[in-house]
Design an enzyme around this catalytic site. Structure first.
Site, PDB file in Angstrom:
ATOM      1  CE  LYS A 433      -1.621   1.350   3.949  1.00 15.32           C
ATOM      2  NZ  LYS A 433      -2.363   1.345   5.222  1.00 15.32           N
ATOM      3  CE1 TYR A 474      -7.776   0.779   5.296  1.00 15.27           C
ATOM      4  CE2 TYR A 474      -5.859   2.127   5.850  1.00 15.27           C
ATOM      5  CZ  TYR A 474      -6.835   1.227   6.227  1.00 15.27           C
ATOM      6  OH  TYR A 474      -6.899   0.779   7.529  1.00 15.27           O
ATOM      7  CG  ASN A 476      -9.571   3.335   8.065  1.00 13.04           C
ATOM      8  OD1 ASN A 476     -10.765   3.627   8.045  1.00 13.04           O
ATOM      9  ND2 ASN A 476      -9.098   2.411   8.883  1.00 13.04           N
ATOM     10  CE1 TYR A 477      -3.882   5.510   6.132  1.00 12.11           C
ATOM     11  CE2 TYR A 477      -2.934   4.800   4.052  1.00 12.11           C
ATOM     12  CZ  TYR A 477      -2.921   4.797   5.435  1.00 12.11           C
ATOM     13  OH  TYR A 477      -1.957   4.094   6.113  1.00 12.11           O
ATOM     14  NE  ARG A 478     -14.100   9.253   4.583  1.00  9.30           N
ATOM     15  CZ  ARG A 478     -14.971   8.244   4.739  1.00  9.30           C
ATOM     16  NH1 ARG A 478     -15.439   7.619   3.680  1.00  9.30           N
ATOM     17  NH2 ARG A 478     -15.354   7.869   5.936  1.00  9.30           N
TER      18      ARG A 478
END
Length: 535
Positions: A433, A474, A476-478
Site C-alpha cells: 500500500k 484505502y 481509512n485514508y479518506r
C-alpha cells in the site's frame, strides 16, 4: 432596470442564507428541547455533555479532536450542537432528536478522518463525540478485549500490555487513531501480515441503528456485522464498542530502521524492496518512508529512503533472514535492536525515549497540523525508471513543507484471507500500500490549494504503475478527490459507485444491499457514505 437585475442574484443568496440561519436556529432550539424531554430523568446529565456555540467550552471540545487543521478555519462549517455522551441513552436520544428535527449526525472517535467528515458537514448537523466511550476491558483468560469506539489505539495497546506482555491486538501503526474509525475501515497495521486486519479479529460489537435500537452480532445479523467491519464509518449507524480476539506476541521482538540516500543507491534498493518485503515471513512488518532530506545547511538536498521493520522474534533469527533475502541493504549487526512488543510500538511512533504511558496521550499529533493525503495499492513492482521520476517532484517541495510517501508491505496472512471476508478487499495479489502525504503549518492554510495541486500531480504521475480497474484506495485514508456524494450526503448508486468501487471493489454492491435493509431512509450519510439502492 439593469441594476435591479444585477441585484437579484445577490438578493437570492442573502435570502437563502438568512433562511438557512433561521432553519438552523429553530432546529437547534427544538433539538435541545427534544434532548431534555426525551429522558426527563436524564435531562440533567445530558445537558452537562451538550455544547452549543454559546457555551464557553464549545470551541475547546470541537477542536480537541481535530487532527487536520485544513478543516479548522473561520470558514469551516461548525456543528450546531456537540454531544459527548456518557451512556447509551444519550446516544439514542441524540439520534432520535436529530432525526425528528432534520439534523445530520457526524460521529467522531479519534478525529482522524482525513477529509474531516467526522466533524464537518455542509448542512445543519450535530456531532456525537465518543470521547467518554473509551473503556478497555481485557479478558486475559479468554484472550479477548471489549473496546469502546472512543478509545485510541495506544490506550488499547497499553491496557492489554498491563495485563499481559505476550498478548495484544492487530492495531494501527499510529497510536492516536480512534478505534471506532480504525476498525470501521478494516484497520491494517503492525500485525496485519501475521494476523490480518483489526476487523478480521472482531468477534462481536455493540451497535446503535437509525431507530435507536441497540444491537449485538446476534441481533443485527451477519450481513450488518460484515458491513461494519470495513465498510467505512458513518453509513449504517454508530458502533459503540467492539469485542476483539487477542493475538500472541513474543517476549522479544527485533527492529531496525536504516536510511539510504540517492547517492547510496536508494533507488535500486527501493526497487529491490518491492520483490523482497511482500514475500518475507509473516512475522515481519516492513515499511519504507520516502522524503526529501538535507544533511546540513551547506549540503544539497537529496531523497532519503528509510527502511524499517518490526520482527516477531530475536535478532538471531532476523539477521540471517535479512542477509539472505535482502543483502543489498547492507545491514550490520548493530542495526538490529531487541526490545519488548510495547517498546516496538513506541519505536515505530518515534517515541523510543519515552515510557509506555506516552501511548495514553490522545492529543499528540503524528501528522503535520494541516495536510492532504491519498492512497494507492500496488500489484506489480514499479519500474526503477518510474521511481527515478518521483525524485524531482519530491525535491521541488519547499523545505518547510513535509512531503512523505510511505510504502507498507502486504503479503503474508493478507494473501490468505478472501477479499469478500470483510468489505476491505485489498488482499491476495497486493504487494504493498502507498500512503502519500503533504503537510504544512496551520498558518499556511491560505496556500493549501498549491500543496493539494502538488499532491494531485504526484498521484497522477503514479497512475500507470498502480492498481487499475479500479484504481484502488484505502477508505481509512479518506480522499474526496476520487469521487463524492452530494454535500447533503445523498447520491445515486451510480454516483457513489465511482468512489465506492475504489475502496471496496465488488463488495460495494453488498454494502449497498445492507444499507438498503438497515437504513433505507438514508439517515446516516456524508460525502462518502454508502447509499441505499433506490436513492
Amino acid at each position: 432596470m439593469k441594476s435591479l437585475h444585477r441585484s437579484l442574484p445577490l438578493l437570492f443568496v442573502v435570502v437563502c442564507s438568512l433562511s438557512w440561519v433561521n432553519v438552523s436556529a429553530n432546529s437547534h432550539d427544538d433539538f435541545l428541547d427534544c434532548l431534555s424531554s426525551y429522558h426527563p430523568d436524564e435531562s440533567s446529565s445530558i445537558s452537562k455533555v451538550t455544547y452549543t456555540e454559546t457555551n464557553s467550552s464549545y470551541s475547546a471540545v470541537l477542536e480537541s479532536s481535530i487532527r487536520n487543521h485544513r478543516f479548522s478555519t473561520p470558514n469551516t462549517p461548525k456543528p450546531l450542537v456537540i454531544v459527548t455522551p456518557l451512556n447509551i441513552s444519550h446516544v439514542q436520544a441524540t439520534i432520535r432528536c436529530s432525526k425528528k428535527h432534520g439534523l445530520q449526525i457526524r460521529t467522531r472517535s479519534g478525529g482522524h478522518d482525513y477529509e474531516g467528515l467526522s466533524y464537518v458537514s455542509h448542512v445543519p448537523f450535530v456531532v456525537i463525540d465518543l470521547v467518554h466511550f473509551k473503556s478497555v476491558e481485557v479478558d486475559v483468560e479468554n484472550e479477548e478485549v471489549w473496546v469502546q469506539s472512543g478509545a485510541i489505539v495506544g490506550e488499547v495497546y497499553y491496557r492489554i500490555n498491563e495485563r499481559s506482555t505476550n498478548l495484544t491486538f492487530p492495531g494501527a501503526h499510529g497510536y492516536t487513531v480512534g478505534i471506532g474509525g480504525f476498525i470501521s475501515g478494516g484497520g491494517d497495521g503492525l500485525l496485519s501480515r501475521k494476523y490480518g486486519l483489526a476487523a478480521d479479529n472482531v468477534i462481536d460489537a455493540q451497535f446503535v441503528d437509525a431507530s435507536g435500537r441497540v444491537l449485538d452480532r446476534r441481533s443485527m445479523g451477519e450481513d450488518l456485522f460484515w458491513a461494519i467491519r470495513g465498510g467505512g464509518g458513518g453509513s449504517f449507524g454508530i458502533v459503540l464498542s467492539w469485542k476483539i480476539k487477542l493475538v500472541h506476541v513474543p517476549s522479544i521482538v527485533t527492529v531496525f530502521s536504516v536510511g539510504r540516500t540517492l547517492e547510496q543507491n536508494a533507488t535500486q534498493l527501493l526497487h529491490r524492496w518491492q520483490y523482497v518485503a511482500p514475500n518475507l515471513p509473516n512475522d515481519v512488518y516492513s515499511l519504507v518512508a520516502i522524503s526529501a532530506w538535507k544533511a546540513s545547511e551547506n549540503e544539497t538536498r537529496t531523497v532519503l529512503v528509510t527502511f524499517t521493520s518490526v520482527f516477531q522474534g530475536g535478532a538471531n533469527e532476523l539477521i540471517p533472514l535479512m542477509q539472505e533475502r535482502f543483502p543489498e541493504l547492507g545491514l550490520v549487526k548493530e542495526d538490529f535492536i531487541e526490545m519488548t512488543w510495547i517498546e516496538s510500538v513506541l519505536f515505530i511512533n518515534g517515541l523510543s525515549n519515552e515510557t509506555s504511558e506516552a501511548l495514553l496521550e490522545r492529543n499528540r499529533s503524528l501528522l503535520p497540523p494541516s495536510f492532504k493525503s491519498k492512497s494507492d495499492y500496488v500489484n506489480e513492482p514499479v519500474p526503477e525508471i518510474a521511481l527515478q521520476g518521483l525524485w524531482p517532484q519530491l525535491l521541488e517541495v519547499d523545505e518547510a513543507i513535509s512531503a512523505v510517501q510511505t510504502f507498507i508491505a502486504y503479503g503474508g496472512m493478507m494473501d490468505e484471507i478472501s477479499e469478500t471476508e470483510t468489505p476491505f478487499p485489498h488482499r491476495k495479489g497486493t504487494l504493498y500500500k502507498i500512503h502519500y502525504n503533504i503537510g504544512w503549518q496551520e498558518e499556511e492554510n491560505i496556500r493549501s490549494q498549491r500543496y493539494i495541486s502538488w499532491m494531485r500531480k504526484l498521484y497522477s504521475y503514479m497512475g500507470p504503475f498502480v492498481s487499475k480497474s479500479p484504481r484502488a484506495a484505502y477508505v481509512n485514508y479518506r480522499d474526496l478527490d476520487i469521487g463524492r456524494n452530494n454535500d447533503d450526503g445523498k447520491a445515486s448508486y451510480k454516483q457513489a459507485s465511482v468512489w465506492g468501487r475504489k475502496y471496496f471493489k465488488n463488495n460495494f454492491d453488498r454494502l449497498v444491499s445492507v444499507k438498503t435493509k438497515v437504513d433505507p431512509e438514508n439517515f446516516f450519510k456524508h460525502e462518502q457514505s454508502i447509499p441505499p439502492h433506490f436513492h
